[in-house]
Design an enzyme around this catalytic site. Structure first.
Site, short mmCIF file in Angstrom:
data_model
loop_
_atom_site.label_atom_id
_atom_site.label_comp_id
_atom_site.label_asym_id
_atom_site.label_seq_id
_atom_site.Cartn_x
_atom_site.Cartn_y
_atom_site.Cartn_z
N CYS A 42 -64.44 4.54 -1.71
CA CYS A 42 -65.16 5.68 -1.16
C CYS A 42 -64.36 6.52 -0.18
O CYS A 42 -64.31 7.74 -0.29
CB CYS A 42 -66.43 5.19 -0.51
SG CYS A 42 -67.43 4.23 -1.65
N LYS A 89 -74.11 11.81 3.54
CA LYS A 89 -73.40 10.71 2.88
C LYS A 89 -71.88 10.92 2.86
O LYS A 89 -71.11 10.03 3.20
CB LYS A 89 -73.93 10.52 1.45
CG LYS A 89 -73.12 9.56 0.60
CD LYS A 89 -73.07 8.14 1.18
CE LYS A 89 -71.78 7.45 0.85
NZ LYS A 89 -71.86 6.32 0.00
N1 SAJ Z 1 -59.89 0.35 7.82
C1 SAJ Z 1 -58.89 0.48 8.78
N2 SAJ Z 1 -59.24 0.39 10.10
C2 SAJ Z 1 -60.53 0.17 10.48
C3 SAJ Z 1 -61.54 0.05 9.50
C4 SAJ Z 1 -61.18 0.14 8.16
O1 SAJ Z 1 -57.71 0.68 8.47
O2 SAJ Z 1 -60.76 0.09 11.69
C5 SAJ Z 1 -59.54 0.44 6.39
C6 SAJ Z 1 -59.84 -0.85 5.64
O3 SAJ Z 1 -58.78 -1.77 5.75
C7 SAJ Z 1 -60.02 -0.34 4.23
C8 SAJ Z 1 -60.58 1.07 4.42
O4 SAJ Z 1 -60.36 1.40 5.78
O5 SAJ Z 1 -58.77 -0.26 3.56
C9 SAJ Z 1 -62.03 1.27 4.06
O6 SAJ Z 1 -62.83 0.20 4.52
P1 SAJ Z 1 -64.29 0.37 5.16
O7 SAJ Z 1 -64.74 -0.98 5.55
O8 SAJ Z 1 -64.26 1.39 6.22
O9 SAJ Z 1 -65.19 1.04 4.02
P2 SAJ Z 1 -65.65 0.66 2.50
O10 SAJ Z 1 -64.89 1.56 1.58
O11 SAJ Z 1 -65.66 -0.79 2.24
O12 SAJ Z 1 -67.17 1.11 2.49
C10 SAJ Z 1 -67.56 2.37 2.96
C11 SAJ Z 1 -68.64 1.97 3.93
N3 SAJ Z 1 -68.69 2.80 5.07
C12 SAJ Z 1 -68.50 2.31 6.33
O13 SAJ Z 1 -68.19 1.16 6.55
C13 SAJ Z 1 -68.72 3.27 7.44
C14 SAJ Z 1 -70.01 1.81 3.27
O14 SAJ Z 1 -71.06 1.91 4.23
C15 SAJ Z 1 -70.29 2.85 2.19
O15 SAJ Z 1 -71.47 2.53 1.50
C16 SAJ Z 1 -69.16 2.82 1.20
O16 SAJ Z 1 -67.94 3.19 1.88
C17 SAJ Z 1 -69.52 3.78 0.06
O17 SAJ Z 1 -69.86 3.27 -1.03
O18 SAJ Z 1 -69.55 5.00 0.28
#
Ligand code: SAJ
Length: 435
Positions: free
Chosen positions: A271, A215
């Site tokens: 997260c 995780k």
């Molecule tokens: N981001 C970027 N570039 C990207 C992708 C994301 O800069 O290519 C940034 C986003 O703008 C954002 C941040 O990263 O600020 C996080 O966004 P995210 O969509 O990667 O993740 P979260 O925090 O919404 O959710 C994550 C999730 N993990 C993934 O998408 C791999 C989710 O599956 C988990 O359940 C969650 O964390 C958690 O609760 O742990």
């Protein structure tokens, strides 16, 4: 009949009574889903306001969550769910699910105090035999070293880390595969039969430590991948090439999944900013964790890089930072969402302020005033979050109100050609912005 067999039967016929401890993004959908599956569920949270909101059948969450309010209300009318601040409601129950926050402290070390308090509250009251599930994301070895010692005989411990994202809590809860981390495979059967009631995807039984590492590593992986994209954007800004073209060509080599993610102004959400630290906390100081820690620091440094670009854009327009007014657009951590947790926008704003720049802020989901009001009289508009509303805005009218027509686009969320036609100087993160 063995303790495990008795619990299996109670889960099978849904007579097992469930307590969900911690009513937030994770606890609420879990509680509502188990109630909808036919279990008697009580939700326990010390936050009175949150409990009162739930008591009215409303959601104390910042994001809009399709289907969740209706599910909650149905569970309440069926008499299968109630929320309370009273820990006594846990007394004698057969199942407890812990969904409390597991943050990091200012030294990036895990802060397990809320989890410990929740465990003690449950351990003192839950029935025996019983199942206690930890859904919170935890640092490796937390189940063994912190959770297990707080429970005695007759309590079967499961680590089933949540995988939900705000805005799609129910969809993720139902549709994402889950880990069922246990110390004994027989308990794995128990955990699987319990979660089968709410999860339609695969349930993978493993040991506690493997579940903990998977995780936290899942989010560390994403953070490292984003850091690589951000590092490339930063290099491209100095070298004078377009990171988008670089990304496109590299990703062509891997056709199924893009290898290079999207660079951006920083990584927000609940997260990703903390889970990589939970993972590396498991190894002794001095161990080689530079990759994950470096990725974290690089992502944390992106707001300062954006501020460098803004200051450069001001200089190109003949304005010093102390004479500049800049509109920061986007205060949430994701596009088209109202979730502000750890969003980079406010950090871009405060970094600019420390450099003497006057700043206005706007977000269609957060602030009250209009976009025209936020950009009026400013020299630069910085797009931090690519909300659709920004792309759809009338930039000709917005530009008419600005002192200088300059845009810094951190997410390629605007149409560069249209903006240039309208007389804007267009800068984007990762495209020669510092050359
Ligand atoms: N981001 C970027 N570039 C990207 C992708 C994301 O800069 O290519 C940034 C986003 O703008 C954002 C941040 O990263 O600020 C996080 O966004 P995210 O969509 O990667 O993740 P979260 O925090 O919404 O959710 C994550 C999730 N993990 C993934 O998408 C791999 C989710 O599956 C988990 O359940 C969650 O964390 C958690 O609760 O742990």
């Amino acid at each position: 009949m063995s303790d495990i067999e008795g619990l299996r039967q109670a889960i099978g016929d849904r007579s097992a009574r469930i307590a969900v401890v911690g009513l937030g993004y994770v606890g609420i959908p879990v509680a509502a889903s188990f109630a909808a599956a036919g279990f008697d569920v009580v939700g326990v949270d010390p936050n009175r306001a949150r409990v009162d909101t739930l008591g009215r059948g409303a959601l104390p969450l910042a994001t809009s969550e399709p289907g969740l309010e209706a599910l909650l209300q149905a569970a309440m009318s069926a008499g299968r769910f109630r929320a309370t601040t009273e820990a006594s409601a846990i007394a004698g129950r057969e199942v407890a699910i812990l969904a409390v926050d597991t943050p990091i402290d200012e030294r990036h070390r895990p802060d397990a105090r809320q989890l410990q308090t929740a465990c003690r509250t449950v351990a003192d009251r839950i029935g025996r035999p019983s199942v206690v599930v930890v859904e919170s994301t935890v640092a490796p070895r937390t189940m063994r070293d912190i959770v297990a010692p707080l429970f005695g005989e007759g309590v079967f411990l499961v680590h089933c880390p949540e995988r939900v994202r705000p805005g799609r809590l129910l969809r993720n809860l139902r549709g994402m595969s889950r880990l069922v981390g246990v110390a004994d495979p027989q308990v794995g059967v128990l955990g699987t039969e319990l979660y089968r009631n709410v999860v339609q995807a695969e349930l993978v039984v493993t040991d506690w430590e493997t579940a903990e590492v998977i995780k936290t590593a899942e989010n560390a992986t994403r953070d490292v991948q984003i850091a690589l994209a951000n590092q490339l954007a930063l290099i491209c800004d100095h070298v004078g090439v377009d990171v988008r073209k670089v990304r496109e060509q590299i990703n062509r080599l891997w056709s199924d999944q893009p290898l290079i993610l999207d660079p951006g102004p920083g990584v927000g959400g609940h997260c990703l900013p903390k889970d990589p630290w939970l993972l590396v906390s498991a190894v002794p100081p001095g161990a080689a964790t530079a990759l994950i820690e470096g990725a974290r620091m690089l992502n944390e440094a992106m707001p300062a890089h954006v501020a460098d670009i803004v200051v450069r854009a001001c200089a190109d327009a003949g304005i010093g930072p102390r004479d500049a007014t800049v509109a920061v657009l986007g205060l949430t951590y994701e596009a088209n969402s109202d979730d502000e947790r750890n969003a980079p926008g406010p950090r871009v704003a405060s970094t600019l302020e420390t450099r003497g720049v006057r700043v206005t802020t706007h977000d269609p989901f957060v602030t009250r005033g209009g976009l025209d009001e936020a950009v009026r009289g400013t020299d630069v508009a910085v797009l931090v979050v690519p909300h659709a509303k920004y792309r759809e805005a009338d930039w000709s009218a917005l530009g008419g109100g600005m002192r200088h027509r300059v845009v810094v686009d951190c997410r390629r969320g605007l149409d560069a050609d249209v903006l240039r036609t309208l007389g804007f100087s267009y800068y984007a993160l990762g495209v020669a912005a510092l050359r």
